[in-house]
Design a protein around this motif. Sequence first.
Motif, PDB file in Angstrom:
ATOM      1  N   ASP A  16      -8.579   2.399   4.498  1.00  0.00           N
ATOM      2  CA  ASP A  16      -8.924   1.817   5.796  1.00  0.00           C
ATOM      3  C   ASP A  16      -8.685   0.302   5.858  1.00  0.00           C
ATOM      4  N   LYS A  17      -8.059  -0.278   4.838  1.00  0.00           N
ATOM      5  CA  LYS A  17      -7.805  -1.718   4.796  1.00  0.00           C
ATOM      6  C   LYS A  17      -6.344  -2.011   5.109  1.00  0.00           C
ATOM      7  N   ASP A  18      -6.099  -3.189   5.683  1.00  0.00           N
ATOM      8  CA  ASP A  18      -4.764  -3.654   5.994  1.00  0.00           C
ATOM      9  C   ASP A  18      -4.213  -4.369   4.767  1.00  0.00           C
ATOM     10  N   ILE A  19      -3.107  -3.884   4.197  1.00  0.00           N
ATOM     11  CA  ILE A  19      -2.568  -4.480   2.977  1.00  0.00           C
ATOM     12  C   ILE A  19      -1.999  -5.877   3.230  1.00  0.00           C
ATOM     13  N   PHE A  20      -1.677  -6.205   4.470  1.00  0.00           N
ATOM     14  CA  PHE A  20      -1.110  -7.505   4.775  1.00  0.00           C
ATOM     15  C   PHE A  20      -2.188  -8.557   5.038  1.00  0.00           C
ATOM     16  N   ALA A  21      -3.440  -8.142   5.168  1.00  0.00           N
ATOM     17  CA  ALA A  21      -4.515  -9.086   5.480  1.00  0.00           C
ATOM     18  C   ALA A  21      -5.034  -9.796   4.231  1.00  0.00           C
ATOM     19  N   GLU A  22      -4.747  -9.273   3.062  1.00  0.00           N
ATOM     20  CA  GLU A  22      -5.317  -9.867   1.835  1.00  0.00           C
ATOM     21  C   GLU A  22      -4.485 -10.980   1.298  1.00  0.00           C
TER      22      GLU A  22
END
Length: 179
Positions: A173-179
């Motif tokens: 459920d996480k955006d890989i580009f946000a980290e």
Amino acid sequence: MTDPTSTPAEGELQNEQLRGAVIVAVQPHQPARVLAEGVRYAQLFSAPLVVVHVDVTRFVTYEDPDGYVHSAPIDLNLEAGVAEFEEVQRVSADALQGSGLTWTARQLVGDPAIAIKHLANKVDAELIVVGTRQRGIGESIREFFTGSVAARLSHRQHRPILIVPLDEPVADDKDIFAE
């Protein structure tokens, strides 16, 4: 593509001795897991190991018929690529001490996917091991413009590729580009 310390004849002899090798791409400060997986598969296959570092600050100008590669720098700061390769050699020597493997380190130049592909063809590699990219916005932007080395390798040659995650997996459920 051969490392800069070998002559063309030495490079060809080395390539023959490395036939069927496992190639593992290593970058300085990369998690040790990528090299460890390369070592593990080289041991499983009873194959030599070729640790490669690709200097992306240099590009191939031409290749002699005997396979010797001539390169030129994109940037005049040549010490950066030399220092990175020395670090890769040091880390590899420490990790491979007592492994019993036949191994060598090579510095390639230019586009990582193309350089690794050419080396894999020269040594008739059994497997190519690469790590995923580091997470973060900077790496996401770089990958947007240059593409994934693993993906580009998978489309440009016929050998199996082992892609080793560098970080803990991202939750679904996480955006890989946000980290």
